[in-house]
Scaffold this motif. Structure first.
Motif, PDB file in Angstrom:
ATOM      1  N   ARG A 225       0.875  -1.181   0.000  1.00 46.67           N
ATOM      2  CA  ARG A 225       0.000   0.000   0.000  1.00 46.67           C
ATOM      3  C   ARG A 225       0.901   1.216   0.000  1.00 46.67           C
ATOM      4  O   ARG A 225       1.772   1.340   0.847  1.00 46.67           O
ATOM      5  CB  ARG A 225      -0.847   0.024   1.263  1.00 46.67           C
TER       6      ARG A 225
ATOM      7  N   ASP B  29      -1.926   1.312  -4.741  1.00 43.86           N
ATOM      8  CA  ASP B  29      -1.382  -0.002  -4.399  1.00 43.86           C
ATOM      9  C   ASP B  29      -0.429  -0.490  -5.483  1.00 43.86           C
ATOM     10  O   ASP B  29      -0.550  -0.106  -6.648  1.00 43.86           O
ATOM     11  CB  ASP B  29      -2.511  -1.029  -4.260  1.00 43.86           C
TER      12      ASP B  29
ATOM     13  N   GLN C 287      -5.567   0.739  -7.834  1.00 41.86           N
ATOM     14  CA  GLN C 287      -6.349   0.926  -6.617  1.00 41.86           C
ATOM     15  C   GLN C 287      -7.017  -0.392  -6.232  1.00 41.86           C
ATOM     16  O   GLN C 287      -7.432  -1.147  -7.108  1.00 41.86           O
ATOM     17  CB  GLN C 287      -7.441   1.987  -6.854  1.00 41.86           C
ATOM     18  N   HIS C 288      -7.120  -0.625  -4.935  1.00 38.91           N
ATOM     19  CA  HIS C 288      -7.826  -1.794  -4.385  1.00 38.91           C
ATOM     20  C   HIS C 288      -7.238  -3.107  -4.913  1.00 38.91           C
ATOM     21  O   HIS C 288      -7.971  -4.021  -5.276  1.00 38.91           O
ATOM     22  CB  HIS C 288      -9.327  -1.723  -4.696  1.00 38.91           C
TER      23      HIS C 288
ATOM     24  N   GLU D   5      -7.429  -7.339  -3.217  1.00 33.84           N
ATOM     25  CA  GLU D   5      -8.300  -8.421  -3.682  1.00 33.84           C
ATOM     26  C   GLU D   5      -7.614  -9.225  -4.788  1.00 33.84           C
ATOM     27  O   GLU D   5      -7.674 -10.454  -4.820  1.00 33.84           O
ATOM     28  CB  GLU D   5      -9.617  -7.823  -4.205  1.00 33.84           C
TER      29      GLU D   5
ATOM     30  N   GLU E 181     -14.974   0.893  -5.414  1.00 34.05           N
ATOM     31  CA  GLU E 181     -14.290  -0.092  -4.576  1.00 34.05           C
ATOM     32  C   GLU E 181     -13.639  -1.210  -5.377  1.00 34.05           C
ATOM     33  O   GLU E 181     -12.881  -1.983  -4.829  1.00 34.05           O
ATOM     34  CB  GLU E 181     -15.276  -0.691  -3.569  1.00 34.05           C
TER      35      GLU E 181
ATOM     36  N   VAL F  41     -11.316  -3.440  -8.093  1.00 36.50           N
ATOM     37  CA  VAL F  41      -9.916  -3.446  -8.507  1.00 36.50           C
ATOM     38  C   VAL F  41      -9.775  -2.576  -9.749  1.00 36.50           C
ATOM     39  O   VAL F  41     -10.543  -2.690 -10.696  1.00 36.50           O
ATOM     40  CB  VAL F  41      -9.455  -4.891  -8.822  1.00 36.50           C
TER      41      VAL F  41
END
Length: 124
Positions: A56, A61, A77-78, A81, A108, A110
């Motif tokens: 992070r 990310d 981002q995200h 997962e 939210e 990926v």
């Protein structure tokens, strides 16, 4: 008459929404396809995947994937997962999301902003 099978794309809108998808899950995947926004791609066998590292950072990310002769760096981002899906070797493909879709991809899910592939030079 010859029997043909036809796979429908369901609706035209669904095809358009696929453009916003950065990856696909498949528990049977043997290879990982790494695709760039210009359409070119690499195929990497899961048998050569040695390390996955998730970080992070303040700007987003980063996922690092180390294969036998290449390192793949995915930023976005995200990505946690996505990293957890790599734990199960269940990622069929990843691709960069073209800039024009980034605004639509916020949320939210990926989102892969960029992918870099570096060849690892054999040590002498």
């Amino acid at each position: 008459p010859m029997k043909t099978s036809h796979v429908s794309d369901r609706s035209r809108n669904e095809g358009a929404s696929k453009n916003y998808v950065s990856w696909n899950k498949d528990a049977q995947a043997q290879l990982l396809r790494v695709e760039f926004s210009n359409g070119s791609f690499f195929l990497f066998p899961y048998a050569h995947l040695s390390v996955v590292r998730f970080e992070r950072r303040s700007e987003g990310d980063v996922l690092h994937l180390c294969f036998a002769r290449h390192e793949v760096q995915i930023t976005g981002q995200h990505l946690r997962e996505l990293g957890l899906a790599f734990q199960k070797l269940a990622v069929d493909w990843v691709k960069e999301l073209p800039v024009r879709y980034v605004a639509a991809a916020t949320g939210e899910g990926v989102h892969i902003a960029s992918i870099g592939v570096t060849e690892i030079q054999a040590s002498q």
